[in-house]
Write a protein that holds these residues in place. Structure first.
Motif, PDB file in Angstrom:
ATOM      1  N   ARG A  47       0.826  -1.215   0.000  1.00  0.00           N
ATOM      2  CA  ARG A  47       0.000   0.000   0.000  1.00  0.00           C
ATOM      3  C   ARG A  47       0.858   1.261   0.000  1.00  0.00           C
ATOM      4  O   ARG A  47       0.720   2.099  -0.871  1.00  0.00           O
ATOM      5  N   SER A  67      -2.050   0.083 -10.578  1.00  0.00           N
ATOM      6  CA  SER A  67      -3.415  -0.421 -10.396  1.00  0.00           C
ATOM      7  C   SER A  67      -4.299  -0.185 -11.618  1.00  0.00           C
ATOM      8  O   SER A  67      -5.346  -0.818 -11.750  1.00  0.00           O
ATOM      9  N   ILE A 115      -0.539  -6.460  -0.404  1.00  0.00           N
ATOM     10  CA  ILE A 115      -1.734  -6.779  -1.188  1.00  0.00           C
ATOM     11  C   ILE A 115      -1.337  -8.003  -2.000  1.00  0.00           C
ATOM     12  O   ILE A 115      -0.539  -7.917  -2.926  1.00  0.00           O
ATOM     13  N   ASP A 117      -3.645 -10.345  -3.288  1.00  0.00           N
ATOM     14  CA  ASP A 117      -4.692 -10.758  -4.223  1.00  0.00           C
ATOM     15  C   ASP A 117      -4.682  -9.806  -5.421  1.00  0.00           C
ATOM     16  O   ASP A 117      -4.942  -8.611  -5.268  1.00  0.00           O
ATOM     17  N   TYR A 118      -4.393 -10.344  -6.605  1.00  0.00           N
ATOM     18  CA  TYR A 118      -4.261  -9.509  -7.798  1.00  0.00           C
ATOM     19  C   TYR A 118      -5.565  -8.785  -8.135  1.00  0.00           C
ATOM     20  O   TYR A 118      -5.547  -7.599  -8.487  1.00  0.00           O
ATOM     21  N   ALA A 119      -6.688  -9.456  -8.017  1.00  0.00           N
ATOM     22  CA  ALA A 119      -7.977  -8.816  -8.314  1.00  0.00           C
ATOM     23  C   ALA A 119      -8.241  -7.652  -7.364  1.00  0.00           C
ATOM     24  O   ALA A 119      -8.726  -6.590  -7.780  1.00  0.00           O
ATOM     25  N   ALA A 120      -7.900  -7.825  -6.095  1.00  0.00           N
ATOM     26  CA  ALA A 120      -8.074  -6.733  -5.123  1.00  0.00           C
ATOM     27  C   ALA A 120      -7.161  -5.565  -5.472  1.00  0.00           C
ATOM     28  O   ALA A 120      -7.559  -4.398  -5.350  1.00  0.00           O
ATOM     29  N   PHE A 121      -5.957  -5.866  -5.921  1.00  0.00           N
ATOM     30  CA  PHE A 121      -5.030  -4.814  -6.346  1.00  0.00           C
ATOM     31  C   PHE A 121      -5.618  -4.027  -7.510  1.00  0.00           C
ATOM     32  O   PHE A 121      -5.630  -2.795  -7.500  1.00  0.00           O
ATOM     33  N   ARG A 122      -6.130  -4.719  -8.518  1.00  0.00           N
ATOM     34  CA  ARG A 122      -6.702  -4.032  -9.686  1.00  0.00           C
ATOM     35  C   ARG A 122      -7.944  -3.240  -9.310  1.00  0.00           C
ATOM     36  O   ARG A 122      -8.229  -2.198  -9.895  1.00  0.00           O
ATOM     37  N   ASP A 123      -8.683  -3.692  -8.300  1.00  0.00           N
ATOM     38  CA  ASP A 123      -9.874  -2.960  -7.852  1.00  0.00           C
ATOM     39  C   ASP A 123      -9.507  -1.604  -7.264  1.00  0.00           C
ATOM     40  O   ASP A 123     -10.352  -0.711  -7.204  1.00  0.00           O
ATOM     41  N   LEU A 124      -8.258  -1.421  -6.846  1.00  0.00           N
ATOM     42  CA  LEU A 124      -7.846  -0.134  -6.292  1.00  0.00           C
ATOM     43  C   LEU A 124      -7.959   0.989  -7.317  1.00  0.00           C
ATOM     44  O   LEU A 124      -8.188   2.143  -6.942  1.00  0.00           O
ATOM     45  N   THR A 130      -9.966   3.611  -0.982  1.00  0.00           N
ATOM     46  CA  THR A 130      -9.895   2.487  -0.050  1.00  0.00           C
ATOM     47  C   THR A 130      -8.461   2.212   0.403  1.00  0.00           C
ATOM     48  O   THR A 130      -8.220   1.207   1.064  1.00  0.00           O
TER      49      THR A 130
END
Length: 131
Positions: A47, A67, A115, A117-124, A130
Motif C-alpha cells: 500500500r 493499479s 496486497i 490478491d491480484y484482483a483486489a489490487f486491480r480494484d484499487l 480504499t
C-alpha cells in the motif's frame, strides 16, 4: 537509480548508501538468494511501503504494474544500480542463475502492508479511496 561507487578495478568496489540519498529512510534490509533460475517471485504489491531493489549478483527481470494495468519491465544486473518502487505497484521478479536480490525498505515488516490478491489490487484503480 545509480548508486554511489567507491573503489577501482585493482582493489574492488564498494556501494554505500547514506541517509538522504534515497527518497525514503531505510527501516529494513533483506536479501533473497538461492532461488532457482527462472523462478518468478513477488506476486504482490504494498500500500505505502517503498523499496529500492538491487541485483547485487546476477540478473533479475522485474515487471511492475500499477493499479490501472500499465506495465513496465526492467532488467537489474549491476550492483551499482537500484530500482525504486513506490507503493501500489504489483511486482513480479524473474530470477536468473545465482541471482541475489537486495531490498532496502521504508517500513518494518507488516503482513498488513501487503496486497497479495491480484484482483483486489486491480480494484484499487476503481476505488482509490480504499487505500
Amino acid at each position: 537509480m545509480p548508486l554511489p561507487v567507491i573503489g577501482d578495478a585493482a582493489s574492488g568496489y564498494t556501494v554505500a548508501v547514506e541517509p538522504g540519498q534515497l527518497p525514503f529512510a531505510v527501516a529494513r534490509v533483506y536479501w533473497t538468494y538461492g532461488t532457482p533460475a527462472d523462478v518468478l517471485r513477488g506476486h504482490h504489491a504494498h500500500r505505502t511501503l517503498e523499496q529500492l531493489l538491487v541485483a547485487v549478483k546476477g540478473r533479475l527481470d522485474v515487471t511492475l504494474e500499477n493499479s490501472a494495468g500499465e506495465q513496465q519491465k526492467f532488467t537489474l544486473e549491476r550492483p551499482d544500480v537500484g530500482l525504486y518502487l513506490p507503493g501500489l505497484y504489483w511486482r513480479t521478479i524473474r530470477f536468473h542463475e545465482q541471482a541475489v536480490l537486495l531490498c532496502l525498505v521504508s517500513q518494518p515488516y507488516s503482513e498488513a502492508s501487503y496486497i497479495r490478491d491480484y484482483a483486489a489490487f486491480r480494484d484499487l484503480a476503481k476505488a482509490p479511496d480504499t487505500l
